[in-house]
Write a protein that holds these residues in place. Sequence first.
Motif, PDB file in Angstrom:
ATOM      1  N   VAL A  50      -3.690  -1.474  -6.662  1.00  0.00           N
ATOM      2  CA  VAL A  50      -4.025  -1.766  -5.281  1.00  0.00           C
ATOM      3  C   VAL A  50      -5.469  -1.348  -5.073  1.00  0.00           C
ATOM      4  CG1 VAL A  50      -3.553  -1.190  -2.880  1.00  0.00           C
ATOM      5  CG2 VAL A  50      -1.676  -1.493  -4.478  1.00  0.00           C
ATOM      6  N   ASN A  51      -6.282  -2.305  -4.745  1.00  0.00           N
ATOM      7  CA  ASN A  51      -7.687  -2.068  -4.507  1.00  0.00           C
ATOM      8  C   ASN A  51      -7.847  -1.153  -3.282  1.00  0.00           C
ATOM      9  OD1 ASN A  51     -10.422  -2.267  -4.084  1.00  0.00           O
ATOM     10  ND2 ASN A  51     -10.471  -4.501  -4.084  1.00  0.00           N
ATOM     11  N   PRO A  52      -8.621  -0.085  -3.378  1.00  0.00           N
ATOM     12  CA  PRO A  52      -8.805   0.798  -2.215  1.00  0.00           C
ATOM     13  C   PRO A  52      -9.392   0.059  -1.012  1.00  0.00           C
ATOM     14  CG  PRO A  52      -9.661   1.852  -4.181  1.00  0.00           C
ATOM     15  CD  PRO A  52      -9.295   0.461  -4.566  1.00  0.00           C
ATOM     16  N   THR A  53     -10.235  -0.921  -1.271  1.00  0.00           N
ATOM     17  CA  THR A  53     -10.794  -1.702  -0.172  1.00  0.00           C
ATOM     18  C   THR A  53      -9.690  -2.490   0.536  1.00  0.00           C
ATOM     19  OG1 THR A  53     -12.853  -1.898  -1.413  1.00  0.00           O
ATOM     20  CG2 THR A  53     -12.546  -3.412   0.431  1.00  0.00           C
ATOM     21  N   CYS A  86       0.419   2.976   5.802  1.00  0.00           N
ATOM     22  CA  CYS A  86      -0.852   3.056   5.070  1.00  0.00           C
ATOM     23  C   CYS A  86      -1.399   4.474   4.954  1.00  0.00           C
ATOM     24  CB  CYS A  86      -1.900   2.163   5.733  1.00  0.00           C
ATOM     25  SG  CYS A  86      -1.597   0.415   5.479  1.00  0.00           S
ATOM     26  N   GLN A  87      -0.730   5.454   5.538  1.00  0.00           N
ATOM     27  CA  GLN A  87      -1.240   6.814   5.410  1.00  0.00           C
ATOM     28  C   GLN A  87      -0.941   7.357   4.021  1.00  0.00           C
ATOM     29  OE1 GLN A  87       0.475   9.157   8.483  1.00  0.00           O
ATOM     30  NE2 GLN A  87       2.508   9.182   7.593  1.00  0.00           N
ATOM     31  N   LEU A  88      -1.830   8.163   3.550  1.00  0.00           N
ATOM     32  CA  LEU A  88      -1.674   8.740   2.218  1.00  0.00           C
ATOM     33  C   LEU A  88      -0.804   9.981   2.275  1.00  0.00           C
ATOM     34  CD1 LEU A  88      -5.336   8.489   0.938  1.00  0.00           C
ATOM     35  CD2 LEU A  88      -3.401   7.071   0.267  1.00  0.00           C
ATOM     36  N   PRO A  89      -0.037  10.216   1.212  1.00  0.00           N
ATOM     37  CA  PRO A  89       0.731  11.469   1.166  1.00  0.00           C
ATOM     38  C   PRO A  89      -0.228  12.641   0.995  1.00  0.00           C
ATOM     39  CG  PRO A  89       0.923  10.291  -0.906  1.00  0.00           C
ATOM     40  CD  PRO A  89       0.169   9.394   0.025  1.00  0.00           C
ATOM     41  N   PRO A  90       0.226  13.845   1.294  1.00  0.00           N
ATOM     42  CA  PRO A  90      -0.664  14.998   1.142  1.00  0.00           C
ATOM     43  C   PRO A  90      -1.088  15.166  -0.313  1.00  0.00           C
ATOM     44  CG  PRO A  90       1.562  15.699   1.735  1.00  0.00           C
ATOM     45  CD  PRO A  90       1.538  14.221   1.758  1.00  0.00           C
ATOM     46  N   THR A  91      -2.315  15.603  -0.498  1.00  0.00           N
ATOM     47  CA  THR A  91      -2.819  15.824  -1.851  1.00  0.00           C
ATOM     48  C   THR A  91      -2.174  17.059  -2.447  1.00  0.00           C
ATOM     49  OG1 THR A  91      -4.665  17.113  -1.002  1.00  0.00           O
ATOM     50  CG2 THR A  91      -5.039  14.749  -1.314  1.00  0.00           C
ATOM     51  N   GLU A  92      -2.405  17.260  -3.707  1.00  0.00           N
ATOM     52  CA  GLU A  92      -1.818  18.398  -4.413  1.00  0.00           C
ATOM     53  C   GLU A  92      -2.597  19.681  -4.143  1.00  0.00           C
ATOM     54  OE1 GLU A  92       0.942  18.450  -6.387  1.00  0.00           O
ATOM     55  OE2 GLU A  92       1.339  16.349  -6.033  1.00  0.00           O
ATOM     56  N   GLY A  93      -3.091  19.833  -2.937  1.00  0.00           N
ATOM     57  CA  GLY A  93      -3.830  21.028  -2.566  1.00  0.00           C
ATOM     58  C   GLY A  93      -2.899  22.148  -2.125  1.00  0.00           C
ATOM     59  N   ALA A  94      -3.481  23.135  -1.483  1.00  0.00           N
ATOM     60  CA  ALA A  94      -2.724  24.322  -1.081  1.00  0.00           C
ATOM     61  C   ALA A  94      -1.674  24.009  -0.021  1.00  0.00           C
ATOM     62  CB  ALA A  94      -3.684  25.385  -0.555  1.00  0.00           C
ATOM     63  N   GLU A  95      -1.858  22.949   0.743  1.00  0.00           N
ATOM     64  CA  GLU A  95      -0.925  22.614   1.818  1.00  0.00           C
ATOM     65  C   GLU A  95       0.228  21.716   1.360  1.00  0.00           C
ATOM     66  OE1 GLU A  95      -0.985  23.905   4.908  1.00  0.00           O
ATOM     67  OE2 GLU A  95      -2.557  25.160   4.080  1.00  0.00           O
ATOM     68  N   HIS A  96       0.193  21.250   0.136  1.00  0.00           N
ATOM     69  CA  HIS A  96       1.245  20.372  -0.356  1.00  0.00           C
ATOM     70  C   HIS A  96       2.549  21.162  -0.504  1.00  0.00           C
ATOM     71  CE1 HIS A  96       3.446  17.673  -3.073  1.00  0.00           C
ATOM     72  NE2 HIS A  96       2.685  16.724  -2.552  1.00  0.00           N
ATOM     73  N   PRO A  97       3.695  20.582  -0.132  1.00  0.00           N
ATOM     74  CA  PRO A  97       4.963  21.327  -0.210  1.00  0.00           C
ATOM     75  C   PRO A  97       5.274  21.850  -1.605  1.00  0.00           C
ATOM     76  CG  PRO A  97       5.259  19.294   1.027  1.00  0.00           C
ATOM     77  CD  PRO A  97       3.870  19.276   0.484  1.00  0.00           C
ATOM     78  N   LYS A  98       4.920  21.106  -2.641  1.00  0.00           N
ATOM     79  CA  LYS A  98       5.168  21.588  -4.008  1.00  0.00           C
ATOM     80  C   LYS A  98       4.341  22.830  -4.295  1.00  0.00           C
ATOM     81  CE  LYS A  98       6.078  17.068  -6.067  1.00  0.00           C
ATOM     82  NZ  LYS A  98       5.565  16.079  -7.022  1.00  0.00           N
ATOM     83  N   VAL A 113       0.842  -1.203   0.000  1.00  0.00           N
ATOM     84  CA  VAL A 113       0.000   0.000   0.000  1.00  0.00           C
ATOM     85  C   VAL A 113       0.869   1.242   0.000  1.00  0.00           C
ATOM     86  CG1 VAL A 113      -1.656   1.320   1.376  1.00  0.00           C
ATOM     87  CG2 VAL A 113      -1.974  -1.131   1.069  1.00  0.00           C
ATOM     88  N   HIS A 114       1.924   1.239   0.800  1.00  0.00           N
ATOM     89  CA  HIS A 114       2.815   2.407   0.868  1.00  0.00           C
ATOM     90  C   HIS A 114       3.503   2.657  -0.478  1.00  0.00           C
ATOM     91  CE1 HIS A 114       5.394   5.397   2.685  1.00  0.00           C
ATOM     92  NE2 HIS A 114       6.450   4.786   2.170  1.00  0.00           N
ATOM     93  N   LYS A 115       3.960   1.592  -1.105  1.00  0.00           N
ATOM     94  CA  LYS A 115       4.631   1.744  -2.397  1.00  0.00           C
ATOM     95  C   LYS A 115       3.675   2.326  -3.433  1.00  0.00           C
ATOM     96  CE  LYS A 115       7.183  -0.831  -5.881  1.00  0.00           C
ATOM     97  NZ  LYS A 115       7.673  -2.140  -6.299  1.00  0.00           N
ATOM     98  N   TYR A 116       2.456   1.835  -3.436  1.00  0.00           N
ATOM     99  CA  TYR A 116       1.481   2.336  -4.400  1.00  0.00           C
ATOM    100  C   TYR A 116       1.101   3.792  -4.098  1.00  0.00           C
ATOM    101  CZ  TYR A 116      -2.627   2.654  -7.340  1.00  0.00           C
ATOM    102  OH  TYR A 116      -3.531   3.035  -8.286  1.00  0.00           O
ATOM    103  N   ALA A 117       0.936   4.122  -2.812  1.00  0.00           N
ATOM    104  CA  ALA A 117       0.484   5.467  -2.443  1.00  0.00           C
ATOM    105  C   ALA A 117       1.546   6.524  -2.666  1.00  0.00           C
ATOM    106  CB  ALA A 117       0.032   5.482  -0.992  1.00  0.00           C
ATOM    107  N   THR A 118       2.817   6.156  -2.573  1.00  0.00           N
ATOM    108  CA  THR A 118       3.869   7.158  -2.686  1.00  0.00           C
ATOM    109  C   THR A 118       4.498   7.230  -4.068  1.00  0.00           C
ATOM    110  OG1 THR A 118       5.490   5.570  -1.851  1.00  0.00           O
ATOM    111  CG2 THR A 118       4.451   7.043  -0.245  1.00  0.00           C
ATOM    112  N   THR A 119       4.123   6.335  -4.967  1.00  0.00           N
ATOM    113  CA  THR A 119       4.665   6.358  -6.323  1.00  0.00           C
ATOM    114  C   THR A 119       3.908   7.388  -7.146  1.00  0.00           C
ATOM    115  OG1 THR A 119       5.175   4.015  -6.150  1.00  0.00           O
ATOM    116  CG2 THR A 119       5.153   4.938  -8.349  1.00  0.00           C
ATOM    117  N   ASP A 120       4.620   8.081  -7.994  1.00  0.00           N
ATOM    118  CA  ASP A 120       4.002   9.053  -8.891  1.00  0.00           C
ATOM    119  C   ASP A 120       2.975   8.333  -9.758  1.00  0.00           C
ATOM    120  OD1 ASP A 120       3.463  11.345 -10.323  1.00  0.00           O
ATOM    121  OD2 ASP A 120       5.237  11.177 -11.611  1.00  0.00           O
ATOM    122  N   PRO A 121       1.763   8.880  -9.874  1.00  0.00           N
ATOM    123  CA  PRO A 121       0.717   8.189 -10.645  1.00  0.00           C
ATOM    124  C   PRO A 121       1.112   7.887 -12.089  1.00  0.00           C
ATOM    125  CG  PRO A 121      -0.239   9.998  -9.404  1.00  0.00           C
ATOM    126  CD  PRO A 121       1.250  10.090  -9.238  1.00  0.00           C
TER     127      PRO A 121
END
Length: 178
Positions: free
Chosen positions: A77-80, A147-159, A61-69
């Motif tokens: 990886v099934n979300p369920t 299993c935690q998700l990285p921050p989304t590409e919103g206003a709080e994302h470091p990028k 799950v971590h590998k999938y969540a942190t890899t660039d889409p």
Amino acid sequence: MNARRTSWWYYLIAIALGLLGGAGIAVYDEHSGASMLGAPWFVSGLLAVLGVVVLVLALQVHKYATTDPRKRPNTFVNPTLAVYTLVLAKALGLAGAALAGWYGGQALLSIAHMEADYYSQVVLECAIAVVVCLADMVIGIVGEWLCQLPPTEGAEHPKMKKAARSRQMAGAVSKSAE
């Protein structure tokens, strides 16, 4: 879905309650002679296998969540499955803490009687079970973190913060040039 991290004091409470339960069953066993102490070897083995399975799932799950889409492999990886892995990691951490206390309480009260073969076997079985359960607790805590998700590409994302600062600097430079 918004899942919260398990607080550290939950683990302390689980260990304390397990310790009280394990000590209570040891006292009862000593007075009644019911021979209910110890942990069968297959229980420790099963707990170890369960910890490895949770760790492998959490790493996936971590590998999938942190890899660039755009660079993700074709594996999906099934979300369920990701949610089930998170729940399993939380449960493994708390159960590992409670069982470590349970077997630790039995071992602590059985140490005084180690000259008897029965109690020396109980202490050995419980010591191994405590080590496996503590490892499961750590795997549960680490699995929950994985299993935690990285921050989304919103206003709080470091990028995005960096890009906003760059735009502000560019705007300030262009205003001063005018």
